[in-house]
Design a protein around this motif. Structure first.
Motif, PDB file in Angstrom:
ATOM      1  N   VAL A   1       0.815  -1.218   0.000  1.00 53.45           N
ATOM      2  CA  VAL A   1       0.000   0.000   0.000  1.00 53.45           C
ATOM      3  C   VAL A   1       0.845   1.262   0.000  1.00 53.45           C
ATOM      4  O   VAL A   1       0.445   2.285  -0.573  1.00 53.45           O
ATOM      5  N   ALA A   2       2.033   1.240   0.617  1.00 48.40           N
ATOM      6  CA  ALA A   2       2.886   2.436   0.620  1.00 48.40           C
ATOM      7  C   ALA A   2       3.358   2.743  -0.794  1.00 48.40           C
ATOM      8  O   ALA A   2       3.256   3.877  -1.274  1.00 48.40           O
ATOM      9  N   GLY A   3       3.892   1.739  -1.478  1.00 49.51           N
ATOM     10  CA  GLY A   3       4.380   1.949  -2.831  1.00 49.51           C
ATOM     11  C   GLY A   3       3.281   2.310  -3.809  1.00 49.51           C
ATOM     12  O   GLY A   3       3.454   3.196  -4.661  1.00 49.51           O
TER      13      GLY A   3
ATOM     14  N   ASP B   1      13.534  11.582   6.808  1.00 52.22           N
ATOM     15  CA  ASP B   1      12.859  12.769   7.322  1.00 52.22           C
ATOM     16  C   ASP B   1      11.336  12.563   7.255  1.00 52.22           C
ATOM     17  O   ASP B   1      10.865  11.504   6.821  1.00 52.22           O
ATOM     18  N   PRO B   2      10.531  13.522   7.711  1.00 53.52           N
ATOM     19  CA  PRO B   2       9.077  13.310   7.787  1.00 53.52           C
ATOM     20  C   PRO B   2       8.390  12.975   6.465  1.00 53.52           C
ATOM     21  O   PRO B   2       7.274  12.438   6.465  1.00 53.52           O
ATOM     22  N   VAL B   3       9.009  13.290   5.322  1.00 59.40           N
ATOM     23  CA  VAL B   3       8.381  12.947   4.038  1.00 59.40           C
ATOM     24  C   VAL B   3       9.103  11.783   3.359  1.00 59.40           C
ATOM     25  O   VAL B   3       8.824  11.469   2.198  1.00 59.40           O
ATOM     26  N   GLY B   4      10.017  11.131   4.083  1.00 60.36           N
ATOM     27  CA  GLY B   4      10.632   9.913   3.569  1.00 60.36           C
ATOM     28  C   GLY B   4      11.981  10.068   2.911  1.00 60.36           C
ATOM     29  O   GLY B   4      12.549   9.079   2.437  1.00 60.36           O
ATOM     30  N   ALA B   5      12.536  11.270   2.837  1.00 59.60           N
ATOM     31  CA  ALA B   5      13.845  11.458   2.213  1.00 59.60           C
ATOM     32  C   ALA B   5      14.936  10.861   3.103  1.00 59.60           C
ATOM     33  O   ALA B   5      14.967  11.100   4.310  1.00 59.60           O
TER      34      ALA B   5
ATOM     35  N   VAL C   1      12.108   6.598   1.265  1.00 60.42           N
ATOM     36  CA  VAL C   1      11.536   5.375   1.836  1.00 60.42           C
ATOM     37  C   VAL C   1      10.147   5.701   2.377  1.00 60.42           C
ATOM     38  O   VAL C   1       9.842   6.859   2.702  1.00 60.42           O
ATOM     39  N   ALA C   2       9.311   4.666   2.477  1.00 64.45           N
ATOM     40  CA  ALA C   2       7.979   4.832   3.073  1.00 64.45           C
ATOM     41  C   ALA C   2       7.487   3.480   3.553  1.00 64.45           C
ATOM     42  O   ALA C   2       7.898   2.432   3.045  1.00 64.45           O
TER      43      ALA C   2
ATOM     44  N   LYS D   1       2.738  10.861   0.985  1.00 65.27           N
ATOM     45  CA  LYS D   1       3.642  11.975   1.305  1.00 65.27           C
ATOM     46  C   LYS D   1       4.953  11.860   0.534  1.00 65.27           C
ATOM     47  O   LYS D   1       5.466  12.857   0.002  1.00 65.27           O
ATOM     48  N   ALA D   2       5.501  10.651   0.476  1.00 62.13           N
ATOM     49  CA  ALA D   2       6.761  10.465  -0.241  1.00 62.13           C
ATOM     50  C   ALA D   2       6.576  10.739  -1.728  1.00 62.13           C
ATOM     51  O   ALA D   2       7.437  11.368  -2.360  1.00 62.13           O
ATOM     52  N   GLY D   3       5.456  10.282  -2.293  1.00 68.07           N
ATOM     53  CA  GLY D   3       5.194  10.545  -3.700  1.00 68.07           C
ATOM     54  C   GLY D   3       5.125  12.031  -3.998  1.00 68.07           C
ATOM     55  O   GLY D   3       5.695  12.518  -4.989  1.00 68.07           O
TER      56      GLY D   3
END
Length: 324
Positions: free
Chosen positions: A20-22, A266-270, A278-279, A298-300
């Motif tokens: 689901v994350a990807g 970081d909070p958005v996955g960097a 990452v997520a 968020k990462a997207g």
């Protein structure tokens, strides 16, 4: 909008991991007219579970059904899904290359890793076969389904806290110290205050009848009836792809106990490596399905923003170079 990515051209984003994350990240990127390839090994952590919960409007849905629906949505916005195992990744002049087990290569400008984690379970005969069915670990995911039932909890570093969470759902809770470190006096006092029994004997095996747990047999031969068994697994991030990019894992520590590993971001996955995000559970082991989905979105969005900044810089440079 890109409706189908050319397998021979670099895409805007490679997503390694098709849970689901990807898939949520792929939808966010696709809706921003970004080309995406998702590489999915097809072994989601929650595959044994019949249902997932606390996902608003999807409560009770099968995890595999969520993936099926997510794949349809991602494809609707142009994502290409490659079924295969990503074995390594490397940086190139234009971004990244990911190599698959079959030798094929996917190229992209950015990379998002959503490979999740592996639950390392206690070595008790019969336990792994029941994992995700009536061997549970998350009270928010599956606790309601065993409310008021007889629940056993296998000792772990966090068993004192874990037992109190399950006690919220049923009065019939027993802690099995098994091979865990001796419970602290404070924990024993708190368990006793809420009527939680403690068994010091080691568990020899899980007892199953009619495809359901009926209890455990202890090393001394005693049998104790149960409806469900709770474990506190060790969470090991599936980070091989990230390690190949020079990103290591960090120990997950809670109350001075090491519970597993995760990848810092970081909070958005960097991550610490530019261009790599990452997520999901690979970076947040405690996240539920809905939290992993939100992290993917968020990462997207963050990847799209990063690509925009790169494109704006390039446009400014071209404009300047074209001026007389």
């Amino acid at each position: 909008m890109t409706t189908d990515t050319d397998p021979h051209l670099p895409v805007d984003a490679i997503i390694v991991g098709g849970g689901v994350a990807g898939l949520s990240a792929a939808v966010a990127l696709g809706r921003s007219r970004r080309s995406v390839v998702i590489i999915d090994a097809g072994d989601p952590r929650n595959a044994p579970a019949a249902h997932s919960h606390n996902y608003l409007t999807r409560d009770g849905a099968s995890p595999l059904e969520l993936v099926r629906l997510g794949r349809d949505e991602a494809r609707h916005y142009g994502a290409r899904i490659v079924d295969g195992v990503a074995t390594s990744a490397r940086r190139t002049a234009s971004g990244f290359e990911v190599t698959l087990a079959d030798g094929s290569v996917v190229r992209g400008r950015r990379i998002l890793v959503t490979t999740g984690l592996t639950d390392v379970l206690p070595d008790i005969p019969g336990l792994a076969e029941r994992w995700g069915r009536d061997v549970l670990h998350c009270p928010y995911c599956h606790g309601w389904e065993v409310r008021d039932r007889v629940v056993g909890i296998i000792g772990s570093a966090m068993v004192g806290h874990q037992a109190q969470m399950w006690r919220q759902l049923t009065e019939h809770v027993t802690v099995f110290a098994h091979t865990a470190t001796e419970l602290a006096a404070g924990d024993l006092e708190r368990l006793d205050a809420r009527g939680i029994a403690v068994v010091d004997e080691e568990i020899a095996r899980i007892d199953v009848d009619n495809d359901a747990i009926v209890g455990v047999t202890l090393a001394n031969g005693e049998r104790i009836a149960l409806d469900a068994l709770v474990v506190g697994p060790n969470f090991t991030s599936r980070a091989d792809i990230l390690v190949s990019l020079g990103i290591g894992t960090t120990e997950m520590v809670m109350n001075e106990n090491v519970l597993g590993t995760y990848v810092e971001a970081d909070p958005v996955g960097a991550t610490s490596v530019p261009g790599v995000w990452v997520a999901g559970n690979v970076s947040a082991p405690m996240d539920t399905v809905v939290a992993a989905s939100a992290a993917g979105t968020k990462a997207g969005a963050a990847i799209n923003g990063d690509l925009i900044e790169e494109e704006v810089r390039s446009a400014v440079e071209r404009k300047k170079s074209a001026q007389p």
